[in-house]
Design a protein around this motif. Structure first.
Motif, short mmCIF file in Angstrom:
data_model
loop_
_atom_site.label_atom_id
_atom_site.label_comp_id
_atom_site.label_asym_id
_atom_site.label_seq_id
_atom_site.Cartn_x
_atom_site.Cartn_y
_atom_site.Cartn_z
N UNK A 384 0.85 -1.18 0.00
CA UNK A 384 0.00 0.00 0.00
C UNK A 384 0.89 1.23 0.00
N UNK A 385 0.45 2.24 -0.74
CA UNK A 385 1.15 3.52 -0.75
C UNK A 385 0.32 4.55 0.01
N UNK A 386 1.01 5.52 0.56
CA UNK A 386 0.34 6.59 1.28
C UNK A 386 1.19 7.85 1.16
N UNK A 387 0.57 8.99 1.36
CA UNK A 387 1.28 10.27 1.26
C UNK A 387 1.37 11.00 2.58
N UNK A 388 0.42 10.77 3.47
CA UNK A 388 0.41 11.44 4.77
C UNK A 388 1.13 10.55 5.79
N UNK A 389 2.24 11.03 6.39
CA UNK A 389 2.94 10.20 7.39
C UNK A 389 2.04 9.73 8.52
N UNK A 390 0.99 10.50 8.79
CA UNK A 390 0.07 10.10 9.84
C UNK A 390 -0.70 8.83 9.54
N UNK A 391 -0.71 8.44 8.26
CA UNK A 391 -1.43 7.23 7.87
C UNK A 391 -0.58 5.97 8.00
N UNK A 392 0.70 6.13 8.29
CA UNK A 392 1.60 4.99 8.23
C UNK A 392 1.20 3.86 9.18
N UNK A 393 0.84 4.19 10.40
CA UNK A 393 0.53 3.14 11.38
C UNK A 393 -0.66 2.30 10.92
N UNK A 394 -1.71 2.96 10.43
CA UNK A 394 -2.89 2.21 9.99
C UNK A 394 -2.57 1.37 8.76
N UNK A 395 -1.79 1.91 7.84
CA UNK A 395 -1.41 1.15 6.65
C UNK A 395 -0.56 -0.04 7.02
N UNK A 396 0.37 0.14 7.96
CA UNK A 396 1.23 -0.95 8.41
C UNK A 396 0.41 -2.08 8.99
N UNK A 397 -0.55 -1.76 9.83
CA UNK A 397 -1.40 -2.78 10.44
C UNK A 397 -2.19 -3.53 9.36
N UNK A 398 -2.75 -2.77 8.41
CA UNK A 398 -3.58 -3.40 7.37
C UNK A 398 -2.76 -4.31 6.47
N UNK A 399 -1.58 -3.85 6.03
CA UNK A 399 -0.75 -4.65 5.14
C UNK A 399 -0.25 -5.91 5.85
#
Length: 460
Positions: A384-399
């Motif tokens: 998953x790609x993201x642009x807002x650093x604040x989204x990293x934790x949620x993306x990490x959990x999901x991936x």
């Protein structure tokens, strides 16, 4: 060592020793030189050495030893965790090693480590030849080759390392070695899949394959569970002339895709048939029959057409998180899980990619190279790609959760697609005796673990 120590470095001496550029934070071009393919990383090396030959690499490594600077080796810069750079360290940048010598009669090429896969593929295309790499033209030749090279000719001609004939490598103690099956065969074994653990590769000799008879391109199908499972099943059962890399993802806003499809789940399949075009059309028609294509660009065309010139990455570049695993199959139930995740996962772009293996990949014994997963039918990547650093934790959990859900109990990982999984991830890439053999080589060629900014195998 931190960036504040830079003024104490004897950079005048280093510049006298190398023919390439030596860049520090005070020099023009420094910010461009330190930029990586993925965002979310803002490293500031103390020194970047843009090497022009193996002697420059030797001088840069000697300078790092004298000063205690951490060493990073930079080629394409596609490491999602930034292993191609070092905050406060010294970067050996091999992108200037762009020499390329092609012998179409013998079907071999010597290429500098800084050549990209797209540049190489375009250069050998007029001869009707190719070496199989991945599926992206901006990747550095040395990085993908040392990792294994799982690409669009894999089932027909094997991994990139199966076409590697020789390499010039600079070891941690400054030796310049030319290695092949007869000269330093232990090191040659380790370079074929061992990543950047054993030295700085400056040149590679690669076998070229005849691709004058080629059929390929993108086939985009609407993603339903039967379609996803059907694509994977057909690609597994097809003759080895067919290699498919299938990405299940929201439809990207590409100009050749209808606007009404943008954002809907699709299977974006890169299809490569290296063989008789008539037979290839019959096989590809089986893929087409799985659903009404959203776009169909599969046609007889040069293999190089699958490696188009890529636009410059956006600034700021998006950040990426991914997990890699091996599987035996993808049935409709699994495909349904994938589609549910695509629909619900955070991030502007998320994908589950299936690289179908077998064929020539499996012809090679598992202990013949440092890539040991020869019997794996397929490789999956959840990203998953993201642009807002604040989204990293949620993306990490999901991936991570999705990757764990997709594991079938088959151990293993592909080192080129590892992220921040740590030692457990590296051990998964190098199981059993492969790990032991690499660790022994590391002790011999890099006992102080100078080359540790990678998916690291510590010295035994």
């Amino acid at each position: 060592m931190t960036i504040q120590h830079t003024p104490t470095l004897d950079l005048a001496h280093l510049r006298e020793q190398v023919t390439g550029d030596v860049l520090t934070p005070d020099d023009d071009g420094y910010d461009d030189a330190r930029r990586l393919a993925y965002g979310g990383l803002d490293p500031r090396p103390a020194v970047i050495v843009r090497v022009r030959d193996a002697d420059d690499v030797r001088a840069a490594l000697a300078f790092a030893r004298e000063t205690g600077l951490e060493v990073a080796v930079r080629s394409g810069g596609h490491s999602s965790v930034g292993y191609g750079t070092s905050a406060g360290g010294l970067v050996v940048d091999v992108r200037g090693l762009t020499g390329l010598e092609v012998d179409p009669v013998r079907r071999v090429a010597w290429a500098g480590a800084g050549v990209t896969t797209g540049e190489y593929t375009a250069a050998v295309a007029p001869h009707g030849l190719a070496t199989g790499f991945g599926d992206m033209g901006t990747v550095g030749l040395s990085g993908i080759t040392l990792s294994g090279g799982v690409g669009l000719l894999a089932r027909k001609h094997g991994l990139t390392i199966d076409s590697l004939l020789a390499a010039e490598v600079v070891t941690a103690d400054g030796r310049v070695l030319t290695v092949d099956a007869e000269h330093h065969p232990d090191l040659f074994w380790g370079l074929r899949g061992g990543g950047g653990n054993l030295g700085v590769v400056t040149r590679l000799q690669l076998r070229l394959h005849d691709v004058r008879s080629f059929l390929g391109g993108l086939l985009v199908l609407p993603a339903t569970a039967p379609v996803v499972a059907g694509v994977v099943d057909l690609a597994l059962r097809a003759p080895r002339e067919l290699t498919v890399i299938a990405s299940v993802m929201p439809c990207p806003p590409m100009p050749f895709l209808p606007p009404e499809a943008h954002g809907r789940p699709v299977v974006l399949a890169t299809v490569a048939w290296a063989g008789d075009p008539d037979e290839g059309r019959r096989v590809v028609d089986g893929l087409r029959a799985l659903g009404t294509p959203v776009a169909d660009l599969v046609a007889p065309q040069p293999y190089a057409a699958l490696f188009p010139q890529m636009p410059a990455p956006p600034d700021p570049a998006p950040s990426a998180l991914g997990r890699t695993l091996l599987r035996d199959s993808v049935d409709e139930a699994t495909a349904g899980q994938v589609l549910d995740w695509i629909a619900a996962s955070p991030g502007p772009m998320r994908v589950v990619q299936v690289r179908v293996l077998g064929g020539a990949v499996a012809d090679v014994p598992p202990d013949a190279t440092a890539y040991a997963h020869r019997d794996a039918p397929m490789m999956l990547n959840v990203a998953s790609m993201y642009t807002d650093p604040g989204d990293r934790a949620a993306v990490h959990v999901a991936v991570t959760a999705m990757a764990d859900r997709l594991r079938q109990g088959r151990p293993g990982a592909y080192v080129a697609f590892l992220g921040d999984e740590g030692p457990d991830g590296v051990r998964a890439a190098y199981p059993g005796g492969t790990w032991d053999r690499l660790a022994a080589l590391k002790r011999r060629y890099d006992p102080e673990n100078v080359f540790h900014l990678n998916q690291n195998v510590p010295p035994a």
